[in-house]
Design an enzyme around this catalytic site. Structure first.
Site, PDB file in Angstrom:
ATOM      1  N   ILE A 213       0.809  -1.221   0.000  1.00 16.75           N
ATOM      2  CA  ILE A 213       0.000   0.000   0.000  1.00 16.75           C
ATOM      3  C   ILE A 213       0.843   1.273   0.000  1.00 16.75           C
ATOM      4  O   ILE A 213       0.296   2.372  -0.138  1.00 16.75           O
ATOM      5  CB  ILE A 213      -0.958   0.030   1.207  1.00 16.75           C
ATOM      6  CG1 ILE A 213      -0.172  -0.001   2.523  1.00 16.75           C
ATOM      7  CG2 ILE A 213      -1.960  -1.113   1.134  1.00 16.75           C
ATOM      8  CD1 ILE A 213      -1.035   0.254   3.756  1.00 16.75           C
ATOM      9  N   GLY A 214       2.147   1.161   0.171  1.00 18.86           N
ATOM     10  CA  GLY A 214       2.966   2.369   0.206  1.00 18.86           C
ATOM     11  C   GLY A 214       4.443   2.033   0.197  1.00 18.86           C
ATOM     12  O   GLY A 214       4.849   0.863   0.190  1.00 18.86           O
TER      13      GLY A 214
ATOM     14  N   VAL B 148       5.770  -0.838   2.481  1.00 18.19           N
ATOM     15  CA  VAL B 148       4.659  -0.926   3.424  1.00 18.19           C
ATOM     16  C   VAL B 148       3.597  -1.850   2.837  1.00 18.19           C
ATOM     17  O   VAL B 148       3.109  -1.626   1.720  1.00 18.19           O
ATOM     18  CB  VAL B 148       4.038   0.451   3.717  1.00 18.19           C
ATOM     19  CG1 VAL B 148       2.894   0.308   4.720  1.00 18.19           C
ATOM     20  CG2 VAL B 148       5.093   1.407   4.257  1.00 18.19           C
TER      21      VAL B 148
ATOM     22  N   LYS C  28       5.535  -2.465   8.086  1.00 10.06           N
ATOM     23  CA  LYS C  28       6.579  -1.610   7.532  1.00 10.06           C
ATOM     24  C   LYS C  28       7.884  -2.393   7.581  1.00 10.06           C
ATOM     25  O   LYS C  28       8.394  -2.686   8.666  1.00 10.06           O
ATOM     26  CB  LYS C  28       6.679  -0.327   8.368  1.00 10.06           C
ATOM     27  CG  LYS C  28       7.701   0.686   7.891  1.00 10.06           C
ATOM     28  CD  LYS C  28       7.624   1.936   8.780  1.00 10.06           C
ATOM     29  CE  LYS C  28       8.655   2.971   8.392  1.00 10.06           C
ATOM     30  NZ  LYS C  28       8.587   4.190   9.256  1.00 10.06           N
TER      31      LYS C  28
ATOM     32  N   GLY D  35      -6.252   4.337   8.198  1.00  2.78           N
ATOM     33  CA  GLY D  35      -6.921   5.117   7.169  1.00  2.78           C
ATOM     34  C   GLY D  35      -5.967   5.696   6.150  1.00  2.78           C
ATOM     35  O   GLY D  35      -4.841   5.239   5.972  1.00  2.78           O
TER      36      GLY D  35
ATOM     37  N   ASP E 127       8.134  16.674  12.315  1.00  2.00           N
ATOM     38  CA  ASP E 127       7.927  16.385  10.892  1.00  2.00           C
ATOM     39  C   ASP E 127       6.448  16.103  10.614  1.00  2.00           C
ATOM     40  O   ASP E 127       6.106  15.169   9.895  1.00  2.00           O
ATOM     41  CB  ASP E 127       8.779  15.196  10.464  1.00  2.00           C
ATOM     42  CG  ASP E 127       8.873  15.054   8.954  1.00  2.00           C
ATOM     43  OD1 ASP E 127       8.727  16.073   8.252  1.00  2.00           O
ATOM     44  OD2 ASP E 127       9.073  13.923   8.474  1.00  2.00           O
TER      45      ASP E 127
ATOM     46  N   TRP F 286       1.304  16.857   6.228  1.00  2.00           N
ATOM     47  CA  TRP F 286      -0.004  16.209   6.077  1.00  2.00           C
ATOM     48  C   TRP F 286       0.078  14.779   5.563  1.00  2.00           C
ATOM     49  O   TRP F 286      -0.928  14.070   5.537  1.00  2.00           O
ATOM     50  CB  TRP F 286      -0.936  17.059   5.251  1.00  2.00           C
ATOM     51  CG  TRP F 286      -0.527  17.347   3.819  1.00  2.00           C
ATOM     52  CD1 TRP F 286       0.678  17.164   3.234  1.00  2.00           C
ATOM     53  CD2 TRP F 286      -1.370  17.901   2.818  1.00  2.00           C
ATOM     54  NE1 TRP F 286       0.659  17.568   1.929  1.00  2.00           N
ATOM     55  CE2 TRP F 286      -0.590  18.026   1.636  1.00  2.00           C
ATOM     56  CE3 TRP F 286      -2.696  18.322   2.776  1.00  2.00           C
ATOM     57  CZ2 TRP F 286      -1.108  18.539   0.456  1.00  2.00           C
ATOM     58  CZ3 TRP F 286      -3.204  18.834   1.592  1.00  2.00           C
ATOM     59  CH2 TRP F 286      -2.430  18.930   0.461  1.00  2.00           C
TER      60      TRP F 286
ATOM     61  N   ASN G  93       1.803  12.673   7.276  1.00  2.00           N
ATOM     62  CA  ASN G  93       1.988  11.945   8.533  1.00  2.00           C
ATOM     63  C   ASN G  93       0.776  12.049   9.453  1.00  2.00           C
ATOM     64  O   ASN G  93       0.874  11.775  10.648  1.00  2.00           O
ATOM     65  CB  ASN G  93       3.241  12.450   9.254  1.00  2.00           C
ATOM     66  CG  ASN G  93       4.504  11.940   8.591  1.00  2.00           C
ATOM     67  OD1 ASN G  93       4.494  10.918   7.909  1.00  2.00           O
ATOM     68  ND2 ASN G  93       5.609  12.652   8.775  1.00  2.00           N
TER      69      ASN G  93
ATOM     70  N   THR H 134      10.359   9.505  12.687  1.00  2.00           N
ATOM     71  CA  THR H 134      11.760   9.451  12.294  1.00  2.00           C
ATOM     72  C   THR H 134      12.561  10.632  12.836  1.00  2.00           C
ATOM     73  O   THR H 134      13.698  10.492  13.260  1.00  2.00           O
ATOM     74  CB  THR H 134      11.877   9.416  10.760  1.00  2.00           C
ATOM     75  OG1 THR H 134      11.086   8.348  10.253  1.00  2.00           O
ATOM     76  CG2 THR H 134      13.322   9.224  10.335  1.00  2.00           C
TER      77      THR H 134
END
Length: 572
Positions: A259-260, A267, A284, A384, A422, A425, A427, A462
Site C-alpha cells: 500500500i505504500g 509498506v 513496515k 486510514g 515532521d 499532512w 503523517n 523518524t
C-alpha cells in the site's frame, strides 16, 4: 519524512527531580513494560556529538514558493508582500518544475566503478543547490533530482550520468501539480525570538541533566554497555534474527498487498476481512545493516532503527488505561516488531510488481537483497488514508481532526516532552470511527472532543524527540543541513523555523515546534484539503473558525498551552 541521513541518537540522561510514573504495558506479543524499556535504554551510549555541523542558513527574506492545486494567495498574505516576489522568480520555478516532471530516465549500462564515480560527482554537486521540490514524504528524492536539473544546463554530461544512475521505469511519470505563491507569516520570526527565553526557562524547570556516555565507558561501567544489535533483538523478544517466513507466513501472505513505500523500504497491509479494514494491520519492512544503498540511500543501522522502535512504542503506550496523568489513543498503535533475515519472498515480489504496475514505484525492486539481508518489521494498526488525499465532507470534520491532533500532542508533551518535528499532512492519517467522542487526559485533567465520525492518527517519528525516564531520544538534524535548503512548500519553511526556534540544539525540548506544525496543518486545511460540500453553511461557519485558529496559533507556546487556553476561554 523519508530518506533523512542525519543520526538518530539515543542519549542517556539523569534528572535530579525524577518523577515516578506507573508502569506501561506494551500491547504486543512481547508484553514488555516501560521498566524493561528503560533498562535497555540505560545501556545506550551517545554517539560523538562533537562533530555537529553548525549550519546557519535561515530562509530567504521569509518568501517561499509552494505547490498546490491552484494559484492563489494564502489568507495571511498581503498584497504588498506578494509584490515583493518577482515575476521572473515565479517563472523560473515553474520552468524547473515542468522540466523535472517531464524527465524520463533510462537504465544504466555503465560498469559499477564508473557508476560509483559518477554518483559521487552528481551527489556532491546536487547537494549544494537550493531548489523548488515536491512536498510531502518524498521531498528528499525530489530535492536531489531537481538539484541535478540545475546542474544539467551547464553540464550536460553530468545530466546524462544522472539519468544512467537512476533506475526508474521509462513509462512512469509523476502527475502534474499546479503552482501557487504564498508568503511566510511575518510574526513567526518575532515569536521565535520570544520563545528563546521561554525554552530556556522550560529546560531549567525540567531539571533535565544529560550525561553523554562515550565509547570508553567513562560515565558507566563497560560491562553494562550492550551491543545495539542485542538491544534491538531484546526489544523484539528475540535472541537471533528469524527467517523472513516466520513473519510473512502463508496465511498472512494470502491476504496481503503493498500500500505504500519510502526510501526506508516497503509498506504492506494484511486484512482478513475483505469487507472491512477494522482488523487490518500495516507492516513496515526496512532493510538494515547492508553494505549497499537501497532506493538511493544507505541502509539504516541497528542504533538508528532502535530509536524508531523506542519512540513508536512509547507513544503507542499512551493509549493504555494505566496512564493516570496523560492519555490518548491518537498515536499509531504499534502491535509488534521483528528482526528477520533472508531474501524477499516471491509472493511479496509479486505484490510489489502489482503496486508498481498500478501506481508506479520509485523504489528499487526488492529482489536485490541476498540471503543474509537483515530487516526490521514494525506492525501497526491500520489508520486510514493520509490527510493529503482525504476528502472531507466539510470544514467541521477537518476541525475535528485538527483538534484531535492538537490534544494528542499536548498529552505527549506532558508525558514525555515530545516534539514530532515532521508533522506534514502525509503523517496524519484519517479514518472513519463509530465513536462519537474521544477523551484525552492532559496532566490529570480529562477533556472530551466530538469526533464527527472521524479519527485522526499521528504517524512517522523518524525526526521526533522525546524523553523517557532515563533517556532522551532525538534526531541530530544539525548533521543534515540539506533538510533546511528545500523550497516549494510551507513544509520546508517549518524546518527552518524549527531550527531557528531551538537554535540548532536538537536535544533540547522546544514545544513551540509543535505549534509551528499545527499552524502548517491549519494552512493546509484552509487552502489545499478537499471538501465535498464546500458551499454549505456548516462548511462556511467552520472554515471561518479554522481561519481564526490559524490567526491565533503562533501566539501559543506549546500544544499544551493551546489546549488549556481553549478549555479555559471560548476558542472555537
Amino acid at each position: 519524512m523519508r530518506g533523512i541521513n542525519s543520526n538518530q541518537s539515543t542519549v542517556c540522561s539523569h534528572s535530579e527531580k525524577e518523577s515516578e510514573s506507573p508502569g506501561e504495558s506494551f500491547d504486543c506479543d512481547s508484553r514488555q513494560n516501560d521498566f524493561e524499556l528503560d533498562s535497555v535504554l540505560e545501556l545506550s551510549f551517545a554517539e560523538d556529538l562533537k562533530s555537529r555541523e553548525r549550519e546557519s542558513h535561515i530562509g530567504n527574506d521569509g518568501i517561499f514558493l509552494r505547490q498546490g492545486k491552484e494559484m492563489k494567495m494564502n489568507s495571511i498574505s498581503s498584497s504588498s508582500e506578494f509584490g515583493n516576489l518577482k515575476k521572473d522568480q515565479v517563472q523560473l520555478a515553474q520552468d524547473r518544475k515542468n522540466c523535472g516532471e517531464n524527465m524520463i530516465e533510462e537504465p544504466s549500462s555503465s560498469s559499477p566503478i564508473e557508476q560509483e564515480s559518477l554518483h559521487n560527482t552528481v551527489q556532491n554537486k546536487a547537494d549544494s543547490f537550493t531548489t523548488l521540490v515536491k512536498p510531502g514524504k518524498n521531498w528528499r528524492r525530489s530535492l536531489r533530482s531537481m538539484a541535478v536539473l540545475q546542474v544539467s544546463s551547464a553540464d550536460p554530461d553530468l545530466a546524462r550520468a544522472w539519468e544512467h544512475l537512476k533506475q526508474f521505469q521509462a513509462n512512469y511519470k509523476r502527475k502534474t501539480i499546479g503552482l501557487r505563491v504564498s508568503v511566510i507569516p511575518p510574526d513567526i520570526s518575532k515569536k521565535i525570538q520570544e520563545m528563546r527565553y521561554i525554552r530556556e526557562e522550560l529546560h531549567n524547570q525540567s531539571g533535565l541533566q544529560v550525561t553523554f556516555l562515550n565509547s570508553h565507558g567513562t560515565d558507566q561501567d563497560l560491562s553494562l554497555v550492550v551491543d545495539t544489535r542485542e538491544r534491538v533483538l531484546y526489544m523484539c523478544s528475540q535472541v537471533e534474527p528469524l527467517p523472513l517466513t516466520e513473519c510473512f507466513t502463508e496465511s498472512r501472505l494470502a491476504c496481503c498487498k503493498k500500500i505504500g513505500e519510502g526510501v526506508y523500504g516497503e509498506v504492506f497491509m494484511t486484512c482478513l476481512n475483505l469487507t472491512s479494514l477494522e482488523d487490518a494491520t500495516v507492516l513496515k519492512i526496512m532493510p538494515i545493516e547492508g553494505d549497499f544503498d537501497v532506493n538511493g540511500e544507505p541502509q539504516k543501522k541497528f542504533d538508528e532503527i532502535m530509536s524508531e522502535i523506542i519512540t513508536s512504542r512509547k507513544l503507542s503506550n499512551l493509549r493504555n488505561s494505566d496512564q493516570s496523568k496523560n492519555w490518548t489513543e491518537n498515536f499509531v498503535h504499534m502491535l509488534n516488531c521483528w528482526c528477520i533475515q533472508g531474501r524477499y519472498h516471491q509472493d511479496l515480489l509479486q505484490l510489489w510488481d502489482q503496486y508498481h504496475e498500478e501506481k508506479g514505484s520509485e523504489n528499487d525492486r526488492p529482489d536485490v537483497f541476498p540471503d543474509e539481508q537483515l530487516y526490521i518489521v514494525l506492525e501497526f494498526g491500520h489508520c486510514g488514508s493520509d490527510l493529503e488525499s482525504y476528502i472531507f465532507n466539510n470544514a467541521r470534520d477537518a476541525k475535528a481532526v485538527f483538534l484531535q491532533i492538537a490534544y494528542s500532542l499536548a498529552v505527549a508533551e506532558q508525558q514525555c516532552e515530545f516534539e514530532h518535528r515532521d508533522l506534514h499532512w502525509g503523517n496524519i492519517l484519517v479514518a472513519s470511527t463509530r465513536q462519537s467522542k474521544f477523551s484525552f487526559k492532559v496532566d490529570s485533567e480529562t477533556y472530551t472532543l466530538k469526533t464527527h465520525g472521524l479519527k485522526a492518527t499521528v504517524i512517522d517519528f523518524t525526526l521526533s524527540r522525546l524523553k523517557t525516564k532515563h533517556c532522551v531520544v532525538y534526531n541530530n538534524l544539525a548533521l543534515d543541513p540539506s533538510l533546511f535548503t528545500a523550497e516549494g512548500d510551507y513544509q520546508f519553511e517549518i524546518y527552518r523555523q524549527i531550527k531557528k526556534a531551538n537554535e540548532n540544539e536538537w536535544e533540547t525540548f522546544t514545544p513551540y515546534t509543535n505549534v509551528l506544525w499545527l499552524h502548517y496543518l491549519l494552512d493546509k486545511m484552509l487552502t489545499e484539503c478537499y471538501y465535498k460540500n464546500s458551499k454549505s453553511k456548516i462548511h462556511t461557519k467552520h472554515r471561518a473558525e479554522l481561519a481564526q485558529l490559524k490567526e491565533m496559533m503562533l501566539g501559543y507556546e506549546s500544544a499544551t498551552h493551546f489546549v488549556l487556553s481553549r478549555e479555559l476561554e471560548y476558542i472555537p
